[in-house]
Enzyme design. Structure first.
Site, PDB file in Angstrom:
ATOM      1  N   SER A 216       0.845  -1.193   0.000  1.00  0.00           N
ATOM      2  CA  SER A 216       0.000   0.000   0.000  1.00  0.00           C
ATOM      3  C   SER A 216       0.882   1.245   0.000  1.00  0.00           C
ATOM      4  O   SER A 216       2.004   1.225   0.524  1.00  0.00           O
ATOM      5  CB  SER A 216      -0.914   0.018   1.228  1.00  0.00           C
ATOM      6  OG  SER A 216      -1.556   1.273   1.370  1.00  0.00           O
ATOM      7  N   TYR A 229      -2.424  -1.941  10.175  1.00  0.00           N
ATOM      8  CA  TYR A 229      -2.412  -2.101   8.720  1.00  0.00           C
ATOM      9  C   TYR A 229      -1.123  -1.572   8.112  1.00  0.00           C
ATOM     10  O   TYR A 229      -0.449  -2.271   7.334  1.00  0.00           O
ATOM     11  CB  TYR A 229      -3.623  -1.377   8.129  1.00  0.00           C
ATOM     12  CG  TYR A 229      -3.681  -1.385   6.620  1.00  0.00           C
ATOM     13  CD1 TYR A 229      -4.119  -2.514   5.935  1.00  0.00           C
ATOM     14  CD2 TYR A 229      -3.314  -0.268   5.886  1.00  0.00           C
ATOM     15  CE1 TYR A 229      -4.188  -2.527   4.546  1.00  0.00           C
ATOM     16  CE2 TYR A 229      -3.374  -0.267   4.499  1.00  0.00           C
ATOM     17  CZ  TYR A 229      -3.800  -1.391   3.836  1.00  0.00           C
ATOM     18  OH  TYR A 229      -3.860  -1.405   2.465  1.00  0.00           O
TER      19      TYR A 229
END
Length: 359
Positions: A216, A229
């Site tokens: 990401s 995350y």
């Protein structure tokens, strides 16, 4: 009762810096198009020493040189592309029951490849042509090993692995339970170790393979209320680099590693998350990311796919002075983006709100 009116978007809403760059790359910044200008000038009998002729020829030469240097850079970094024949490939997609993973699985299934989807959720479309579903929690080593044996028996030896499954909980560090933290790292990070250890030996035996690691853009930044995350996704950057280095000596030309670092997706899973600027930080359509991943895998290429444009440069944030970094974070709104998150109820360990990301 009439449905509420959908607010009209401004006329410039589709206009983004990525769209402008795409137009430039196919026109003004394309070597072939650039060479058309001096050729047209010459067709009009413009002298070679004319300033317009010299400037346009120099510009076209520069673009051509940069084009070939980019190809050379790719070859030096990642070697020659491997040959990919979909009729002989077995593709494993984790988290492929919905979103980005499902799009990739469906495309390859329709194109005749053998595709296995690993997910704890049932597939959103029920059944997909050419796609076999294996219910599996990729954060559980034993389940991954069991699924790997079943795939080997049913479809053959996997040669393309797309590690796409990931979750987060959208909570502050103090609000996260220990179980939630551990689950995030099992699904987002440890699952990559489990799947690579399960499928890489077969790729080595077959002397061909591609491993796609979906991280990401936030892996470079960190983000408030996404500590689990972003930490797990940041670890994937190091995993990709280490895996590439380990494969480099003996399998540089035959087993490719591809790192994908996308920005925000336009799916219900991201509902309520704000983007600071639709122009500079456009929301990605999953189909656009799927097309780029499929294009790279089909070409047998390794490397890094970062999209949209800001994702290619976000890691440079670290070299900025600390004060400038703080101003950029404030301007971008990265630390308040998750506060309005709507999300959906997860089907994991607990019945609390759980964000499920396809990358």
């Amino acid at each position: 009762m009439p449905s509420p009116a959908i607010p009209e978007k401004p006329w410039h809403d589709p206009l983004t810096i990525d769209l402008l760059l795409k137009v430039l790359n196919t026109t003004f910044l394309h070597p072939f198009v650039a060479w058309m200008i001096p050729l047209c000038l010459r067709a009009q009998a413009t002298p070679y020493h004319h300033p317009a002729m010299l400037i346009t020829a120099a510009w076209a030469t520069l673009l051509t040189l940069l084009y070939f240097l980019s190809i050379l850079n790719q070859r030096v970094a990642h070697g020659n592309p491997r040959a990919v024949d979909l009729s002989e490939e077995v593709i494993v997609v984790t988290g492929g029951a919905s979103g980005l993973g499902l799009l990739i699985a469906e495309v390859y299934g329709l194109r005749g490849a053998s595709v296995a989807v690993l997910d704890v959720r049932e597939m959103e479309v029920g059944e997909a042509r050419g796609v076999e579903f294996y219910k599996c929690d990729v954060g559980d080593r034993e389940q991954v090993e069991k699924a790997a044996k079943e795939i080997e028996e049913d479809l053959g030896t996997p040669t393309i692995l797309i590690n796409n499954a990931a979750i987060a909980h959208g909570k502050s560090i103090l609000d996260l339970t220990n179980d939630e933290v551990e689950r995030t790292f099992r699904v987002n990070l440890l699952s990559h170790f489990y799947t690579i250890k399960a499928f890489l030996p077969g790729m080595i035996r077959q002397n061909r393979g591609t491993i796609v690691t979906i991280s990401s853009a936030l892996a470079h930044l960190g983000c408030r209320n996404l500590s689990d995350y972003t930490c797990s996704k940041s670890a994937l950057l190091a995993l990709h680099a280490s895996l590439t280095a380990e494969l480099l000596p003996a399998h540089r030309e035959t087993i490719k590693t591809l790192l994908v670092t996308p920005g925000q997706f336009s799916t219900p899973l991201f509902a309520g998350i704000k983007t600071p600027s639709p122009f500079f930080a456009p929301i990605l359509e999953p189909v656009d990311v799927a097309k780029e991943v499929i294009k790279a895998v089909d070409a047998g290429e390794g490397g890094v796919l970062a999209m949209p444009l800001y994702a290619r440069w976000v890691d440079w944030m670290r070299v900025l002075p600390a004060g400038v970094q703080r101003v950029v974070r404030w301007w971008s709104g990265v630390d308040v983006a998750v506060e309005g998150f709507v999300g959906r109820r997860g089907e994991g360990v607990e019945k609390e709100k759980e964000i499920l990301f396809e990358g």
